[in-house]
Motif scaffolding. Structure first.
Motif, short mmCIF file in Angstrom:
data_model
loop_
_atom_site.label_atom_id
_atom_site.label_comp_id
_atom_site.label_asym_id
_atom_site.label_seq_id
_atom_site.Cartn_x
_atom_site.Cartn_y
_atom_site.Cartn_z
N ASN A 240 0.83 -1.21 0.00
CA ASN A 240 0.00 0.00 0.00
C ASN A 240 0.87 1.26 0.00
O ASN A 240 0.56 2.24 -0.70
CB ASN A 240 -0.92 0.00 1.22
CG ASN A 240 -2.01 -1.04 1.13
OD1 ASN A 240 -2.43 -1.41 0.04
ND2 ASN A 240 -2.47 -1.52 2.26
N ILE A 243 2.32 1.76 -3.45
CA ILE A 243 1.32 2.27 -4.39
C ILE A 243 1.17 3.78 -4.23
O ILE A 243 1.12 4.52 -5.21
CB ILE A 243 -0.03 1.56 -4.17
CG1 ILE A 243 0.07 0.09 -4.61
CG2 ILE A 243 -1.14 2.26 -4.95
CD1 ILE A 243 -1.14 -0.74 -4.25
N LYS A 244 1.12 4.26 -2.97
CA LYS A 244 1.00 5.69 -2.71
C LYS A 244 2.21 6.45 -3.23
O LYS A 244 2.10 7.59 -3.69
CB LYS A 244 0.82 5.95 -1.21
CG LYS A 244 -0.52 5.49 -0.67
CD LYS A 244 -0.63 5.77 0.83
CE LYS A 244 -1.97 5.30 1.37
NZ LYS A 244 -2.07 5.51 2.84
N HIS A 248 4.76 1.25 -8.56
CA HIS A 248 3.76 0.25 -8.92
C HIS A 248 4.36 -1.13 -9.17
O HIS A 248 3.78 -2.14 -8.77
CB HIS A 248 2.99 0.73 -10.15
CG HIS A 248 2.09 1.89 -9.85
ND1 HIS A 248 1.43 2.62 -10.83
CD2 HIS A 248 1.76 2.48 -8.68
CE1 HIS A 248 0.72 3.58 -10.27
NE2 HIS A 248 0.91 3.52 -8.98
N ALA A 251 5.15 -2.76 -5.83
CA ALA A 251 3.92 -3.14 -5.14
C ALA A 251 3.29 -4.36 -5.80
O ALA A 251 2.77 -5.26 -5.11
CB ALA A 251 2.93 -1.97 -5.14
N GLN A 271 -7.19 -5.79 -4.94
CA GLN A 271 -6.18 -4.74 -4.85
C GLN A 271 -5.20 -4.86 -6.02
O GLN A 271 -4.80 -3.86 -6.62
CB GLN A 271 -5.44 -4.85 -3.51
CG GLN A 271 -4.60 -3.63 -3.17
CD GLN A 271 -4.07 -3.69 -1.76
OE1 GLN A 271 -4.39 -4.59 -0.99
NE2 GLN A 271 -3.23 -2.75 -1.40
N ARG A 272 -4.83 -6.10 -6.33
CA ARG A 272 -3.93 -6.32 -7.46
C ARG A 272 -4.63 -5.95 -8.78
O ARG A 272 -4.01 -5.34 -9.67
CB ARG A 272 -3.46 -7.77 -7.50
CG ARG A 272 -2.40 -8.01 -8.57
CD ARG A 272 -1.81 -9.40 -8.48
NE ARG A 272 -2.71 -10.41 -9.01
CZ ARG A 272 -2.40 -11.70 -9.10
NH1 ARG A 272 -1.22 -12.13 -8.65
NH2 ARG A 272 -3.26 -12.57 -9.58
N LEU A 275 -4.59 -2.23 -9.22
CA LEU A 275 -3.26 -1.76 -9.60
C LEU A 275 -2.96 -2.09 -11.06
O LEU A 275 -2.43 -1.26 -11.80
CB LEU A 275 -2.21 -2.38 -8.68
CG LEU A 275 -0.76 -1.95 -8.91
CD1 LEU A 275 -0.62 -0.44 -8.80
CD2 LEU A 275 0.16 -2.64 -7.91
N GLU A 278 -4.71 0.36 -13.27
CA GLU A 278 -4.03 1.66 -13.30
C GLU A 278 -2.76 1.60 -14.16
O GLU A 278 -2.35 2.61 -14.74
CB GLU A 278 -3.67 2.10 -11.88
CG GLU A 278 -4.89 2.45 -11.03
CD GLU A 278 -4.53 2.77 -9.60
OE1 GLU A 278 -3.33 2.69 -9.26
OE2 GLU A 278 -5.45 3.08 -8.82
#
Length: 731
Positions: A240, A243-244, A248, A251, A271-272, A275, A278
């Motif tokens: 996490n 990611i912030k 990427h 993560a 969550q994956r 990501l 994105e």
């Protein structure tokens, strides 16, 4: 050994296996002395664990917010699952048909009933919960929230973690008793999940000897240990954080590692997927979403999976598939944001036609508009989008192009990001702050003999008054305030048409504002600006007629608007129809048709701009050598934003490489200055940007412009697929 003894030994052996961290199978047919010794040892450990006694409720209160303990593992057998099915009448094949479940189920084998898992809580509680002096018995008060987030495979080991969240006193009839809220969490032995994973072709086969089993478990990690659970949490937190920070790839590698250990963790898988979406790795994201859809029974997770699939399909240009995914998400949870996404995809699939209106008197009208542009620009035909603004002379970088007012504006609160219907700190008509210029050390300076000269100097330099402006309020509502008599004279007539102090439509106006409060900020601002825009339009037709249709004025009617294509011509949406009926009642002396409503809404969507306004802070420093006794400097302080339709600037076209910007500070919406970003040649078209953001790639810019303004940009940056670090209409 009778069956009852057999089951007892089986249970105790499972407890023993977990407590010693040896997750291997012990044959229940072996009844030699060593096994009996193990059983006795397990019983002794359990008795010691349960021997903890608390001295009354006061000592129990010390455990609030703390973990009480975790039970030993209990093995879920097929016999137990079958018995539960007999008791409850739930004979679904995923529970009781191992062969079919192995071949057809996404879980790779039979799984326990969710309520079977829940029914084991009292057994686990007996092992973990301490005795409390003075308590005769306990009753189950009920459950606050139950979720079955992971399947429990038959053959798997299960244990329960207990935490005391709350302890309160309740009264019922003649009884006063404590009520405790216990948080429980069932934990599955992850080794069995790895064994069940169909994707693992080399399934683990546990050897018979204890030593060999321990070696295998060391190689494949202890999936049942609390240490391993803590490691998973640490890895998730690191992912996490990465990611912030925009890391990427790092993560993603961490999330892949977690899922190799816990393949049924739908939270991590989603969550994956998020990501991956994105990172524009859409096919992989869709596969993760499909995995969640197959394995999860939780409505929120399923809805989120379909939403993510819809986003991926939308960005891939597969609009039909995207709409289907969003519709399935909405069937599970009616989320307004997902509904907006679905509408955007429908616009992309069935793009509305953008209309550039033309009239016989356009030449004279645009000639008049051009005369207000300080001889620096003119409005004329453009190959970009029908018409545009062009330079009439060579201009230098950061040179003032022209200064213009807004037709209409509404305020936006910068802190709450919430559009306000009224604001007593700014002028209703021009948006000027009622304290536009604040003076540092004002009390000290006001005692100076030169204070009057200082005020005159600051006013000459800023064209703003020093100190507070008393303002002129609306006599009917006491909500709208005007900064001057001139603003009052210009604005009160239009305000009176939407003044809450008018009894004729007061209830409809309150209902309108109430409906706006339910909406997201973007939608809300559109309807509020429409309300103000309707207030400045006029009646057409016979003046003696009691009800005359509303007609758009000469400027508004020339602004671009959109109309649905014939293939996708739809009536007003439910929300639009509700707001349309309310506006009809508010402006009951002027008939608003659905065509006018839709046209004005699209005019707002395609032409309105958002930009910040500011106040000026005067920094002061003593200087005995100066004539006034002080040195002054000026600092811009951002006040709030306004959502506006500008006059001449509405004819600017967009480019991702704009050559024009709005200069700051903007102290009110009646003097908005447009300046050049770079040197301009005579005859060159002038562009602003409709976008606002950082690191905008071509795909993102294309999607935003297609959904908000219904056109595809063909500027050099878009043609050459260039990512732009920053775009804003303000500089």
């Amino acid at each position: 050994m009778n069956p009852q003894q057999q089951r007892r030994v089986d249970s105790l052996t499972n407890h023993l296996c977990a407590s010693s961290n040896e997750s291997f199978y012990l044959s229940m047919n072996n009844t030699d002395a060593s096994l009996r010794e193990l059983v006795i040892r397990a019983q002794t450990q359990r008795n010691e664990k349960n021997s903890r006694t608390l001295k009354g409720l006061e000592e129990l209160k010390t455990l609030v917010g703390k973990e009480i303990g975790t039970s030993s593992y209990f093995k879920i057998t097929q016999d137990r699952v079958n018995s539960f099915a007999e008791s409850t009448g739930d004979f679904q094949w995923i529970h009781i048909d191992p062969e079919r479940a192995t071949n057809e189920s996404p879980f790779g084998g039979p799984i326990a009933h969710g309520f079977l898992t829940l029914s084991l809580a009292p057994m686990f509680a007996e092992e973990v919960m301490p005795n409390v002096e003075g308590i005769k018995y306990g009753v189950n008060y009920g459950f606050n929230k139950i979720r079955f987030l992971s399947p429990v495979p038959v053959g798997g080991n299960l244990r329960c973690k207990f935490e005391l969240q709350e302890l309160t006193s309740v009264s019922g009839g003649n009884v006063d008793a404590p009520k405790g809220t216990i948080r429980t969490q069932a934990i599955i032995d992850k080794e069995i999940e790895m064994y069940r994973d169909k994707s693992n072709e080399n399934k683990i086969k546990m050897p018979e000897s204890t030593k060999e089993r321990q070696e295998v478990l060391r190689q494949h990690e202890d999936f049942s240990s609390l240490k391993f659970e803590n490691e998973l949490k640490i890895q998730e937190e690191k992912a996490n954080k990465e990611i912030k920070e925009g890391k990427h790839e790092e993560a993603l590698k961490r999330l892949y590692w977690i899922l190799t250990k816990t393949p049924y963790d739908v939270h991590i898988r989603l969550q994956r997927a998020t990501l991956l979406q994105e990172m524009s790795r859409f096919e992989e994201a869709i596969k993760d979403c499909d995995k969640v859809i197959k394995t999860s029974l939780d409505g929120e997770y399923l809805s989120e999976s379909y939403t993510l699939k819809g986003l991926c399909f939308m960005r891939m240009g597969k609009y039909h598939e995207s709409i289907i995914a969003f519709e399935r998400s909405l069937l599970l949870i009616n989320d307004p944001k997902v509904l907006d996404l679905k509408k955007k995809v429908e616009i992309l699939l069935y793009p509305e036609t953008v209309i550039v209106p033309t009239y016989e008197d356009d030449y004279e009208f645009f000639k008049g508009v051009s005369s207000t542009l300080m001889d620096n620009a003119t409005v004329q035909s453009s190959q970009t989008h029908g018409r545009g603004i062009f330079a009439t002379r060579d201009m230098d970088e950061e040179e003032l192009l022209f200064e213009i007012p807004a037709i209409i504006s509404i305020p936006t609160n910068l802190v709450k990001n919430k559009v306000e219907k009224h604001d007593s700190d700014h002028c209703y008509h021009c948006q000027l702050s009622l304290k536009p210029l604040s003076l540092e050390n004002e009390k000290e300076i006001s005692k100076s003999k030169e204070f009057f000269k200082i005020q005159e100097t600051l006013h000459r330099l800023t064209n703003l008054p020093v100190g507070d402006i008393s303002g002129v309020g609306c006599p009917s509502c006491n909500e709208a305030v005007f900064c001057s008599n001139d603003c009052y004279s210009e604005g009160i007539q239009h305000h009176s048409l939407v003044c809450s102090g008018k009894n004729s439509f007061h209830n409809y106006l309150l209902k309108f504002y109430h409906e706006c409060e339910k909406l997201d900020d973007d939608t809300k601002s559109i309807y509020l600006l429409m309300l103000r825009l309707f207030s400045i339009q006029f009646n057409a037709g016979d003046q003696n007629s009691p009800l005359r249709p509303m007609e758009l004025d000469g400027f508004i009617k020339r602004l671009v608007h959109s109309t649905p294509t014939k293939k996708h011509s739809t009536p007003l949406t439910r929300q639009d129809n509700k707001m349309f009926q309310l506006m009809k009642n508010i402006f009951m002396n002027r008939e608003i048709t659905t065509d006018i409503f839709q046209r004005v809404k699209s005019i707002v969507q395609l032409n309105a701009l958002i930009f910040p306004t500011s106040t000026i802070r005067v920094l002061s420093e003593r200087n005995p050598m100066d004539e006034l006794g002080w040195n002054f400097d000026f600092e811009e302080v951002q006040s709030r934003t306004v959502f506006s339709i500008l006059q001449q600037a509405s004819f600017f076209n967009h480019s991702c490489e704009p050559n024009i910007f709005i200069a700051t500070p903007v102290v009110n919406d009646k003097s908005i200055r447009f300046c050049t970003r770079r040197p301009i040649k005579k005859g060159e078209e002038l562009f602003i940007t409709y976008l606002d953001g950082f690191d905008l790639d071509t795909e993102t810019r294309k999607t935003i412009l297609n959904t908000t303004h219904m056109f595809t940009c063909k500027c050099p940056s878009c043609t050459n697929n260039k990512t732009i670090k920053s775009l804003s209409i303000i500089d």
